[in-house]
Each structure stands twice: as C-alpha cells, then as structure tokens.
Design an enzyme around this catalytic site. Structure first.
Site, short mmCIF file in Angstrom:
data_model
loop_
_atom_site.label_atom_id
_atom_site.label_comp_id
_atom_site.label_asym_id
_atom_site.label_seq_id
_atom_site.Cartn_x
_atom_site.Cartn_y
_atom_site.Cartn_z
N ARG A 223 36.51 50.17 43.85
CA ARG A 223 35.60 50.99 44.95
C ARG A 223 36.24 52.14 45.11
O ARG A 223 37.43 52.22 45.07
CB ARG A 223 35.57 49.92 46.17
CG ARG A 223 34.86 48.74 46.05
CD ARG A 223 33.17 49.19 46.21
NE ARG A 223 32.31 47.91 46.27
CZ ARG A 223 31.76 47.09 45.10
NH1 ARG A 223 32.06 47.75 43.87
NH2 ARG A 223 30.95 46.40 45.21
N HIS A 271 28.08 54.59 39.63
CA HIS A 271 28.36 53.07 39.96
C HIS A 271 27.56 52.10 38.87
O HIS A 271 26.68 51.31 39.58
CB HIS A 271 28.13 53.05 41.54
CG HIS A 271 28.52 51.63 41.98
ND1 HIS A 271 29.08 51.62 43.33
CD2 HIS A 271 28.71 50.51 41.51
CE1 HIS A 271 29.43 50.29 43.56
NE2 HIS A 271 29.40 49.79 42.42
P1 NDP Z 1 37.69 38.47 41.73
O1 NDP Z 1 37.58 37.97 43.06
O2 NDP Z 1 37.41 37.76 40.62
O3 NDP Z 1 38.98 39.11 41.33
C1 NDP Z 1 39.73 39.76 42.23
C2 NDP Z 1 41.22 40.15 41.78
O4 NDP Z 1 42.04 40.87 42.58
C3 NDP Z 1 41.83 38.45 41.72
O5 NDP Z 1 42.54 38.09 40.72
C4 NDP Z 1 43.00 38.92 42.92
O6 NDP Z 1 44.05 38.22 43.05
C5 NDP Z 1 43.31 40.18 43.04
N1 NDP Z 1 43.64 40.67 44.21
C6 NDP Z 1 42.90 40.79 45.44
N2 NDP Z 1 43.44 41.48 46.09
C7 NDP Z 1 44.82 41.73 45.80
C8 NDP Z 1 45.99 42.40 46.20
N3 NDP Z 1 46.03 42.82 47.64
N4 NDP Z 1 46.96 42.66 45.52
C9 NDP Z 1 47.20 42.30 44.39
N5 NDP Z 1 46.01 41.77 43.58
C10 NDP Z 1 44.84 41.43 44.65
O7 NDP Z 1 36.79 39.84 41.69
P2 NDP Z 1 36.10 40.41 40.43
O8 NDP Z 1 36.92 40.55 39.29
O9 NDP Z 1 34.66 39.68 40.01
O10 NDP Z 1 35.39 41.91 40.96
C11 NDP Z 1 36.52 42.91 41.27
C12 NDP Z 1 35.87 44.16 41.96
O11 NDP Z 1 35.24 44.90 40.98
C13 NDP Z 1 34.73 43.89 42.98
O12 NDP Z 1 35.52 43.23 44.26
C14 NDP Z 1 33.89 44.82 43.22
O13 NDP Z 1 34.63 45.80 44.06
C15 NDP Z 1 34.21 45.89 41.69
N6 NDP Z 1 33.06 45.78 41.08
C16 NDP Z 1 32.55 46.84 40.70
C17 NDP Z 1 31.28 47.18 39.93
C18 NDP Z 1 30.86 48.11 39.38
O14 NDP Z 1 29.72 48.52 38.86
N7 NDP Z 1 31.63 49.41 39.59
C19 NDP Z 1 30.53 45.89 39.76
C20 NDP Z 1 30.94 44.67 39.97
C21 NDP Z 1 32.18 44.46 40.80
P3 NDP Z 1 44.34 36.44 43.21
O15 NDP Z 1 43.82 35.97 41.83
O16 NDP Z 1 45.84 36.25 43.25
O17 NDP Z 1 43.64 36.00 44.29
#
Ligand code: NDP
Length: 308
Positions: A223, A271
């Site tokens: 984001r 996006h």
């Molecule tokens: P997931 O929830 O599957 O994965 C998020 C990962 O980030 C998890 O492994 C989590 O760790 C890690 N994480 C979260 N907070 C922290 C932190 N504070 N420090 C370290 N690691 C952290 O999400 P997705 O992979 O499905 O999606 C990720 C993001 O991609 C979405 O939230 C969205 O913002 C973005 N996105 C963008 C798109 C675009 O077109 N540009 C399209 C779709 C998504 P843990 O496993 O330990 O919880």
C-alpha cells in the site's frame, strides 16, 4: 438468504452469474436494491458501509472485494460479523507475475535504458547475473510466498522479512523489527508485500532506505502508506534508491503535479498488480457456505487483533 453486492458495478453481472450457478440458494442483490435488510446475511464490498451493524442485523460475513482490508475499520464491525478476504491462488499468481516483471525490469536496468532511449544514447551497461542479485520480500504471506516461488527458478538470492518465521525458498527469513535493518542491508531489490496496519504504516522511511545497499531497487505492491513518499523521492534523487516500481501510492491517482508521474527513476502503474478474481472469489464464498452448513470454521477470516 442473500448476498448484497457493493463492489465494482461493472463486474456485478459476472459475480451474479457465477454465484447463481455455484450457490443457487444464495439470492444476489445489488446495491442500492437491498430489499429486506434482515435477509442480508452476506455483503461483498470494496469500501466500508456506514451503519452496517444497524442496517443489517443478521449480517454474518463481510467479504472484502480485495486482498487488503485496511479500508475497513475493524473496531466498527460487530463481533458476530466476520471479515473475510477473497484471496485465491489465481490472485497470487497474477501478483507473482507482476513482481517477476518488476524485479526483472530493475535487475536488467530497464529504467536506465528507457532514459537512454529518450535521450538518443546507445550505451550498454554491465550485466549482473541473477545469482549475484539479492531480492528481499517484506511480508511472506499468501502473495509474498507466491512471488518468492516465482522468482526462485531464475536463480536470484532470495530472502524474506516477516512477523513470524516463514519458509523462504532457497533463502533466509528475517523476523521482526530487530532483524529489519539486517534484512534491508542485503536487499539489492526490495519488494514490499506487507498488509497496511498501524505497525506497518510508514515503515519505509528515510532511515530504512539508508539501510539498503546504495542504488538498490524498490518495488511497492503493498500500500502507498507503507512508504513515507517524500523520503523515497529524496532517496531516489540521491541515488540511494536506484529505481522504483510503484503500483500503489498514498493518493491514487496522484495529483497532476505529483513528481511520481514523470520521475525518470520510477515506473508507475495504477494499482493493477493483482485483483480479486471473480471465479476464485466465488469459490471462497461457496466453500464458506459449505463450512457454515457443516459447522466448520470459515476460510480467510481477518484476525482482528493483527488487522490482516
Ligand atoms: P497475508 O495476510 O497473507 O500476508 C501478510 C504477511 O505479512 C504475513 O506473512 C504477515 O506475517 C506479514 N506481516 C504482517 N504484519 C507484519 C509486521 N508488522 N511485520 C512483519 N511482517 C508482517 O496477505 P497477502 O499476502 O494476501 O496480501 C498482502 C498485501 O498485499 C495486502 O494486505 C494488500 O495490501 C496488498 N495487495 C496489493 C494488491 C495490488 O494490486 N497492489 C493486490 C492484492 C493485495 P505473519 O504470517 O507472521 O502473520
């Protein structure tokens, strides 16, 4: 029992067709024709809806029409309503494709050659072998893992940074804020794939960009608000960040005066790195209906304590 559709009106017909074929028991209604609100058990929405709890007293699941849920205020959701992300394999595949394209563009110096082309310069530059390029992914979740899997066969040196320890194909997973600087210090190309939460808002600032090797590439598909944008521009102008591929910005679209439009070291896309795939999204809804019928926990529920 019905699902109320509040996402992209242009895609409504396709959602309706898939849902009526695969879940004929579910009546499809499209905003603003809500009918009797007491019959609305599910809502599919991109944006939050005011007075959700008051209007739809029997609501069970709010399906977010995207992988990110940062637009929803989790504190406003009644306890009995689950927020569910419509993530599926095809969405992750599409994201992995975008990340692959962006990593390769930075790896093969496409921004420089584009500048050269525009100024009529024919100047080959040294080629770095993929095995000498270190690519690090922040957020090894659904999408981050898919991107790493897609990059691995190309021979890049991979690493990940995550809240909890995850398996990173062929490389190390750095964990938590204590290891963030160390992680950044070994990223020739950094890919941000984190969800936006209070902890990750503004996580990429001047100090963090300074941790990167000089001239590193940066890709943001998370984001816009993960990045302090002026700090990124300063880092690009100073050459500390050599080039950036940005799919997300704080303001989308940026204002006509925004430096993001014309910066020679930025490749900007609107996006589009990935999006919910209707067939995959419907499959999640159908599977969750089955799970509800059988009293099983439903899939892809957002953890309110974590915010993603
Ligand atoms: P997931 O929830 O599957 O994965 C998020 C990962 O980030 C998890 O492994 C989590 O760790 C890690 N994480 C979260 N907070 C922290 C932190 N504070 N420090 C370290 N690691 C952290 O999400 P997705 O992979 O499905 O999606 C990720 C993001 O991609 C979405 O939230 C969205 O913002 C973005 N996105 C963008 C798109 C675009 O077109 N540009 C399209 C779709 C998504 P843990 O496993 O330990 O919880």
């Amino acid at each position: 029992m019905c699902i109320l559709y509040l996402a992209d009106p242009a895609a409504a017909g396709e959602w309706r067709d898939y849902l009526s074929t695969l879940a004929p028991e579910l009546e499809f209604r499209q905003w603003p024709d809500i009918g009797n609100p007491a019959e609305v058990l599910y809502i599919l929405a991109w944006e939050p809806l005011a007075d959700l709890a008051e209007q739809f007293r029997n609501l069970r699941v709010l399906y977010a029409a995207g992988a990110g849920v940062d637009q929803f205020d989790l504190a406003q959701l009644p306890d009995q309503v689950s927020l569910v992300r419509l993530v599926d394999l095809s969405m992750a595949d599409i994201m992995a494709e975008y990340v692959l394209l962006s990593v390769l563009a930075l790896h093969r110096d496409i921004l420089t050659y584009q500048e050269d082309q525009r100024s009529g310069r024919w100047q080959p530059r040294p080629i770095v072998h993929a095995s000498q390029r270190r690519v690090g992914v922040m957020g090894v979740g659904n999408l981050g893992r898919a991107a790493l899997d897609r990059l691995q066969p190309l021979g890049f040196k991979l690493s990940g940074w995550n809240r909890s320890l995850k398996n990173v194909p062929g490389g190390r997973c750095y964990v938590g804020l204590e290891q963030l600087e160390h992680f950044l210090g070994q990223c020739d190309i950094l890919v941000n794939m984190l969800p936006l939460t209070p902890e990750t808002n503004g996580i990429l600032n001047a100090a963090r960009f300074r941790c990167l090797p000089h001239g590193a590439g940066f890709i943001n598909v998370g984001r816009g608000a993960h990045v302090i944008e002026q700090d990124l521009l300063d880092a690009l102008n100073a050459g500390q960040v050599g080039g950036a591929v940005l799919d997300v910005l704080v303001q989308e679209p940026p204002s006509p005066q925004s430096p993001f439009w014309k910066h020679p070291r930025i490749l900007l896309t609107p996006h589009v790195a990935s999006d919910v795939q209707i067939e995959g999204g419907v499959a999640v809804i159908v599977e969750n209906l089955r799970r509800e019928r059988e009293g099983l926990p439903i899939l892809n529920v957002v953890d309110r304590s974590k915010g993603y």
